[in-house]
Design a protein around this motif. Sequence first.
Motif, short mmCIF file in Angstrom:
data_model
loop_
_atom_site.label_atom_id
_atom_site.label_comp_id
_atom_site.label_asym_id
_atom_site.label_seq_id
_atom_site.Cartn_x
_atom_site.Cartn_y
_atom_site.Cartn_z
N SER A 1 44.26 20.09 71.43
CA SER A 1 45.23 19.01 71.47
C SER A 1 46.60 19.62 71.22
CB SER A 1 44.92 17.94 70.42
OG SER A 1 45.07 18.47 69.12
N TYR A 2 47.63 18.88 71.63
CA TYR A 2 49.00 19.28 71.30
C TYR A 2 49.75 18.03 70.90
CZ TYR A 2 53.04 22.18 70.87
OH TYR A 2 54.09 22.86 70.33
N LEU B 1 39.86 13.27 76.10
CA LEU B 1 39.26 14.56 75.77
C LEU B 1 37.77 14.57 76.06
CD1 LEU B 1 39.42 17.40 74.63
CD2 LEU B 1 39.31 16.43 72.32
N HIS C 1 43.12 8.21 65.40
CA HIS C 1 43.91 9.21 64.67
C HIS C 1 43.37 9.24 63.24
CE1 HIS C 1 47.25 11.21 62.70
NE2 HIS C 1 47.82 11.44 63.87
N TRP D 1 44.19 6.12 69.42
CA TRP D 1 45.19 6.86 70.19
C TRP D 1 45.73 5.98 71.31
CZ3 TRP D 1 46.64 11.41 68.23
CH2 TRP D 1 45.73 12.12 67.44
N ASN E 1 44.94 26.66 66.23
CA ASN E 1 43.76 26.30 67.01
C ASN E 1 42.78 27.47 67.11
OD1 ASN E 1 42.45 26.41 69.95
ND2 ASN E 1 42.62 24.25 69.35
N ILE F 1 50.14 22.90 76.35
CA ILE F 1 48.69 22.77 76.22
C ILE F 1 47.94 23.86 76.98
CG2 ILE F 1 48.28 21.24 78.21
CD1 ILE F 1 46.79 20.58 74.76
N PHE G 1 45.61 16.49 75.59
CA PHE G 1 44.32 17.01 75.14
C PHE G 1 43.75 17.89 76.26
CE2 PHE G 1 44.86 12.97 72.94
CZ PHE G 1 44.56 13.30 71.64
N GLU H 1 50.24 25.44 67.04
CA GLU H 1 48.91 25.21 67.59
C GLU H 1 48.33 26.47 68.21
OE1 GLU H 1 46.73 22.51 67.66
OE2 GLU H 1 48.08 21.85 66.08
N ALA I 1 49.91 9.64 71.53
CA ALA I 1 49.04 10.78 71.85
C ALA I 1 49.79 11.83 72.64
CB ALA I 1 47.83 10.31 72.64
N LYS J 1 43.40 8.85 75.20
CA LYS J 1 42.70 10.09 74.89
C LYS J 1 41.52 10.24 75.84
CE LYS J 1 40.53 12.79 71.21
NZ LYS J 1 40.04 12.81 69.80
N ALA K 1 41.90 16.76 64.36
CA ALA K 1 41.11 17.23 65.49
C ALA K 1 39.75 16.55 65.60
CB ALA K 1 40.93 18.75 65.42
#
Length: 736
Positions: A434-435, A396, A384, A391, A354, A704, A598, A350, A595, A394, A322
């Motif tokens: 994230s998943y 995020l 990662h 990734w 999470n 997600i 996110f 998750e 990936a 990503k 994470a």
Amino acid sequence: MTTVEGARTVVGAGLDRVEAPLKVTGSAPYPNDFSYPGMVHAALVGSTIAAGRIRRIDASAAQSAPGVLTVITHLTAPQLERGPMTLLGPSPPAPMQDDRILHYGQPVAVVVAASLEQARHAASLVRVEYEPTEALLDVEDPRAEILVDPWGLDTERGDVAAGFAAADAVVEGRYTTPDNTNNPLGLMATIASWHGDSLTVHDSTQWPHNVRNSLAAIFKIPESGIRVLAPYVGGGFGAGLRVWPHTVLTALAAREVRHPVKLVLTRPQMFTSVGHRPNSVQHIKIGVTAAGDLVAIEHRGISSVAMEDDDYEPVSLGSAVAYTCPNVLTRDRQARLNVPCPGSMRAPAEGQGNFALECAIDEAAHAVGMDPLEFRLRNYTEVHPVLGLPWSSKALRECYTRGAERFGWSRRTPETGSMRDGRWLIGYGMAGVSYPFYQVPCQARVSVRRDGSAFVRSAATDIGTGTYTVMTQLAAELLGLDIDRVRFDLGDSDMPYAPQAGGSGLTGALGNALHTACGNLVREFLEIVRDDEASPLRGAGPDDVTTGEGRLYRTDAPDRGESFTDILGRHGLEEISADGRSTPPEAQQLGKATAGAFAAKFVEVRIDPGLGLLRVTRAVSAVDGGRILNEKTAASQIVGGTVGGISQALFEETATDPGTGRIANATFGDYLVPVNADVPDMDVIFCGAPDPASALGTKGVGEIGLVGVAAAIGNAIHHATGRRLRSLPFTIDQLL
């Protein structure tokens, strides 16, 4: 091959569901809607103890009741093989093979009668005497057998002890999540009909091929002799991913009585028969410097598993990837208990892990006086952390910034209890999400007919995620056809192989297979006209043509082309078909880490401190789901997942009586879920770009939506009240 740009592009558009008219008119055929001539009905008898043995079972009164054809118990059931290993792990144990009782509600008899009412009445007449033993029901019971990292997923990097020694602040806590039960509105049902040695099954499954393969192994018949149908399933939330005892028993009963048999679970049986989200106890410890840098994370979890099952949810695993942190340890254990077999429930692992991680991250930010959003951005990882690879995509960071802007995070004052509206305390909370990437092989077949229509099929299922619609859109775009000229069928094990609808992996796997199939179909058409002097496409290759308006034409000369219909008609063909396969990319081939999705979740809560009332009043989800094939159905998935997250945070708890193992709230009157008044204003933003690891660029959004909602609510509660709640669901007594 390219596709038409601009107005002809239909992928991404928020089109209505193509199957909606059938659903809203009640015409969509769900498993429970099918019937066969001579069909009879089955009812289950469940154990009333959680552990022990059957001392005596008397089915004589049931056997002589009106309409009863047979009563099957462990004394009369044949020996059955356990189902095979699947992509999701081992199959559940075969039912009714001996006198042992491993959980409350375990099937001990199945009654078959002419009508449902007769079957259920006769089931009530079966008398069972038990020799009970003390049940193991608590994951922290020292007598429970502990499974240590059964799938080899524990992680460790750096020196965690040294990291904590170097930290300026250390936060730690014990977080608990309860059992939750998958509760689709439609009861799970199976119909089984034998024709000699061939078997047809209608089942509430999210994976027809798994049902076919499992029943073939259990009954020792060829897979080719079994057909499983599930064109419409309704909700599943993971309950349809395994082949449960009631499906096996329905097929067994149909073989015994030589009639088609229908079995529909009751609502209480849904709590003991089709899996549940396993409970967990998690210990998490985080070390951070005064500047806000993470230096150590230790996340240990233990969850429940049934006595003879192997379902596994590594709740701590997400903490390994994470954030940027040099020293991380994750450990997962399972305790064997006298509980029904667990199974996947939306966002498995998750959804629990999470919650603990993101609440602890929030606490770490608070410990060093840093804004929770700023803290997450400071510890953002572009690679990662385990593989050391970038990734594949990503976004995020974009999710954080755009979600915060849409939510109005800048209006948040940092002190706990500092925001009010009259008697209501107001709290803002957030979570990073994230998943994991999940994609497995899949197949599809596409045909174009002389009337210019296309027929696409694959043995997938649609559990409300929009598979019917997005695959219709995708085929229409790839073939250059109008939506209403494409028919997509699914839910039939006789169709090309498809994996389960679950894990946010079906759209990518099936979409990539369909992409390949459509490309292969264009090649088939070009092969037909390769030496055709009458065709303007003579000698053209796949890279030379574009599809559009029901035709193929040369990309560099749009006036030089012809329709699929013309090609088929001139060559005397009714249709041309082609198959396509997809295989998942590998990080080593890409040079990148594949990936998953996110997201950043933001929520506002209002709390009446005098009454302990809690209301979630706003929620914003900013999601990186790669390429979005249908904005409307994708946003619907996030909205539904958010409601599921609110449910996990505030309502859902499967209550097991500690003395008997009986589930005490196995009805909709007692098992609480949100109603309309509990659902807040919700906003969904999609961020990022198509993921290059996939031909389509998708990453999946089914799971997600739920992840992070419980943590964001917990963090908002802390902001509003100063109380750090670590046990789900959050209840009034915790707030008073």
